[in-house]
Design a protein around this motif. Structure first.
Motif, short mmCIF file in Angstrom:
data_model
loop_
_atom_site.label_atom_id
_atom_site.label_comp_id
_atom_site.label_asym_id
_atom_site.label_seq_id
_atom_site.Cartn_x
_atom_site.Cartn_y
_atom_site.Cartn_z
N SER A 113 13.67 -26.25 47.30
CA SER A 113 12.72 -27.21 47.86
C SER A 113 12.33 -26.81 49.27
CB SER A 113 13.30 -28.64 47.86
OG SER A 113 14.43 -28.71 48.71
N ARG A 114 11.12 -27.22 49.65
CA ARG A 114 10.65 -27.07 51.03
C ARG A 114 10.08 -28.40 51.47
NH1 ARG A 114 7.10 -21.62 51.59
NH2 ARG A 114 6.06 -22.54 49.78
N TRP A 115 10.46 -28.84 52.66
CA TRP A 115 10.09 -30.16 53.13
C TRP A 115 9.15 -30.09 54.33
CZ3 TRP A 115 11.52 -35.05 51.30
CH2 TRP A 115 12.38 -35.03 50.19
N TYR A 116 8.17 -30.98 54.31
CA TYR A 116 7.20 -31.07 55.41
C TYR A 116 6.94 -32.53 55.76
CZ TYR A 116 5.93 -26.18 54.52
OH TYR A 116 5.96 -24.81 54.37
N ILE A 117 6.52 -32.74 56.99
CA ILE A 117 5.88 -33.99 57.36
C ILE A 117 4.38 -33.72 57.29
CG2 ILE A 117 5.48 -35.68 59.19
CD1 ILE A 117 8.34 -35.28 60.08
N TYR A 118 3.71 -34.46 56.43
CA TYR A 118 2.29 -34.25 56.17
C TYR A 118 1.44 -35.27 56.92
CZ TYR A 118 3.46 -31.26 52.16
OH TYR A 118 3.93 -30.24 51.36
N THR A 138 5.18 -43.30 59.48
CA THR A 138 5.50 -42.31 58.45
C THR A 138 5.93 -42.99 57.17
OG1 THR A 138 6.21 -40.71 60.13
CG2 THR A 138 6.98 -40.34 57.88
N ALA A 139 5.36 -42.54 56.04
CA ALA A 139 5.72 -43.06 54.73
C ALA A 139 6.99 -42.37 54.22
CB ALA A 139 4.58 -42.85 53.74
N THR A 140 7.92 -43.15 53.68
CA THR A 140 9.17 -42.62 53.13
C THR A 140 9.45 -43.31 51.80
OG1 THR A 140 10.53 -44.29 54.25
CG2 THR A 140 10.14 -42.22 55.43
N ARG A 166 8.08 -45.59 45.34
CA ARG A 166 7.35 -44.63 44.51
C ARG A 166 6.64 -43.61 45.39
NH1 ARG A 166 3.51 -48.37 41.23
NH2 ARG A 166 2.67 -46.34 40.57
N TYR A 167 6.83 -42.35 45.04
CA TYR A 167 6.25 -41.26 45.84
C TYR A 167 4.74 -41.29 45.82
CZ TYR A 167 10.93 -39.30 46.09
OH TYR A 167 12.27 -39.12 46.34
N GLU A 168 4.15 -41.62 44.66
CA GLU A 168 2.69 -41.61 44.58
C GLU A 168 2.05 -42.67 45.48
OE1 GLU A 168 4.11 -43.75 40.76
OE2 GLU A 168 4.75 -42.13 42.10
N LEU A 169 2.78 -43.76 45.75
CA LEU A 169 2.26 -44.77 46.66
C LEU A 169 2.12 -44.19 48.07
CD1 LEU A 169 4.16 -48.02 45.62
CD2 LEU A 169 1.80 -47.37 45.10
N ASN A 170 3.02 -43.31 48.45
CA ASN A 170 2.98 -42.74 49.79
C ASN A 170 1.80 -41.80 49.96
OD1 ASN A 170 5.22 -44.15 50.57
ND2 ASN A 170 6.65 -42.50 50.15
N TYR A 171 1.49 -41.04 48.91
CA TYR A 171 0.29 -40.20 48.98
C TYR A 171 -0.96 -41.08 49.14
CZ TYR A 171 -3.44 -36.97 47.81
OH TYR A 171 -4.60 -36.23 47.85
N GLN A 172 -1.01 -42.16 48.38
CA GLN A 172 -2.16 -43.07 48.46
C GLN A 172 -2.26 -43.70 49.85
OE1 GLN A 172 -1.57 -45.85 45.24
NE2 GLN A 172 -1.57 -44.22 43.69
N LYS A 173 -1.12 -44.12 50.39
CA LYS A 173 -1.14 -44.74 51.72
C LYS A 173 -1.61 -43.77 52.79
CE LYS A 173 3.11 -46.48 51.69
NZ LYS A 173 4.32 -47.24 52.13
N LEU A 174 -1.21 -42.50 52.64
CA LEU A 174 -1.64 -41.49 53.61
C LEU A 174 -3.15 -41.27 53.53
CD1 LEU A 174 -0.57 -39.38 55.71
CD2 LEU A 174 -0.63 -37.72 53.84
N GLN A 175 -3.68 -41.18 52.32
CA GLN A 175 -5.09 -40.89 52.16
C GLN A 175 -5.99 -42.08 52.52
OE1 GLN A 175 -6.21 -37.81 51.63
NE2 GLN A 175 -4.07 -37.20 51.64
N HIS A 178 -3.24 -46.05 55.64
CA HIS A 178 -2.23 -47.08 55.87
C HIS A 178 -1.01 -46.53 56.60
CE1 HIS A 178 -4.67 -49.18 52.85
NE2 HIS A 178 -4.14 -50.29 53.33
N VAL A 179 -0.83 -45.22 56.55
CA VAL A 179 0.19 -44.53 57.36
C VAL A 179 -0.47 -43.29 57.94
CG1 VAL A 179 2.20 -45.36 56.06
CG2 VAL A 179 1.06 -43.22 55.39
N ASP A 180 0.17 -42.72 58.95
CA ASP A 180 -0.36 -41.52 59.60
C ASP A 180 0.31 -40.25 59.07
OD1 ASP A 180 -1.85 -43.12 61.70
OD2 ASP A 180 0.23 -43.73 62.11
N LEU A 181 1.58 -40.39 58.63
CA LEU A 181 2.38 -39.24 58.22
C LEU A 181 3.13 -39.57 56.94
CD1 LEU A 181 3.94 -38.39 61.72
CD2 LEU A 181 1.98 -37.23 60.64
N TRP A 182 3.60 -38.53 56.30
CA TRP A 182 4.37 -38.68 55.05
C TRP A 182 5.36 -37.53 54.97
CZ3 TRP A 182 2.09 -36.60 49.90
CH2 TRP A 182 2.97 -36.83 48.85
N ILE A 183 6.64 -37.83 54.78
CA ILE A 183 7.65 -36.79 54.62
C ILE A 183 7.89 -36.57 53.13
CG2 ILE A 183 9.59 -38.43 54.87
CD1 ILE A 183 11.12 -36.06 56.22
#
Length: 256
Positions: A113-118, A138-140, A166-175, A178-183
């Motif tokens: 795995s490789r981890w980023y803050i997006y 940041t969404a977690t 749910r991980y998909e909710l965090n992608y939606q919130k970022l786009q 609703h959040v600025d970052l997502w790990i």
């Protein structure tokens, strides 16, 4: 009358039978419960079936050691709690961190795995280091390794972190802003972007790489602390066997 003694051949046969029995008994695995979460493309439900790279590795290990066990997918916080408190629970895909080391009995790595803050490409955020992320939301995911990592760095849920199940909710919130970052793990982030009909290179910015999480060695299989050592050893041997016989490489090629 003195009882007859066993000849050398009989003693050898008896000794071999005893050793075989001990070997079988020591490697016996009682009923186990296997739990995971929806973390595509590692573990995910598609058309009512649990699949993904990590799932296929776990299924291959179960087959290798001849153990029958169903796999349950549930929110990560619930799966994590079960593995923390109940005996004979196998959990995957779990990152092996120093904080978790003594909480579980580890089988081995099943995926890198490789981890980023997006940040979103529509609202890119420049981060020189982790401290720069403190000024943003940041969404977690509840109790996942990314959230635990940030909490360990003194980030606070409700202040700098927005936790969900749910991980998909965090992608939606970022786009949607609703959040600025997502790990997130990189493959998970790319997969969710494509599932949403987006191209990850056009919608996501890797604002900061989180190398400390990568140093943990990727995603793992692990047993709850109350599991017998013989069961853990059986699964360690099974994982090593599918690596040696080419099964693991065949699964990895399929998903990479």
């Amino acid at each position: 009358m003195t009882p007859p003694t066993l000849n050398h051949k009989a003693r050898s046969v008896l000794s071999g039978a005893v050793l075989l029995c001990l070997s079988i008994c020591s490697s016996y695995a009682g009923p186990i419960r296997v739990v995971t979460e929806e973390l595509p493309p590692y573990n995910m439900t598609r058309d009512g079936q649990l699949t993904g790279m990590s799932t296929e590795v776990v299924q291959a290990v179960l087959k290798q050691v001849n153990v029958q066990a169903s796999i349950q997918s549930m929110p990560w916080a619930r799966a994590y709690d079960l593995a923390l408190h109940d005996p004979d629970v196998l959990i995957y895909s779990i990152t092996r961190t120093p904080e978790r080391e003594h909480l579980f009995k580890w089988v081995g790595t099943i995926a890198s795995s490789r981890w980023y803050i997006y940040s979103a490409a529509s609202h890119p955020v420049s981060l020189l280091d982790l401290n720069d992320a403190r000024d943003w939301q940041t969404a977690t995911v509840n109790e996942d390794v990314g959230e635990q990592y940030l909490i360990g760095k003194q980030f606070v849920i409700g202040k700098q972190l927005q936790s969900s199940n749910r991980y998909e909710l965090n992608y939606q919130k970022l786009q949607t802003g609703h959040v600025d970052l997502w790990i997130s793990d990189e493959l998970n982030a790319d997969y969710l972007a494509r599932e949403a009909g987006d191209e990850p290179e056009r919608t996501l910015v890797q604002s900061l790489r989180v190398r400390e999480l990568e140093e943990a060695g990727g995603f793992n299989m692990a047993f709850s602390a109350g599991t017998a050592d013989a069961t853990v050893q059986l699964f360690q041997d099974g994982l090593n066997a599918i690596r040696e016989n080419g099964t693991y490489d065949a699964i990895a090629r399929k998903w990479n």
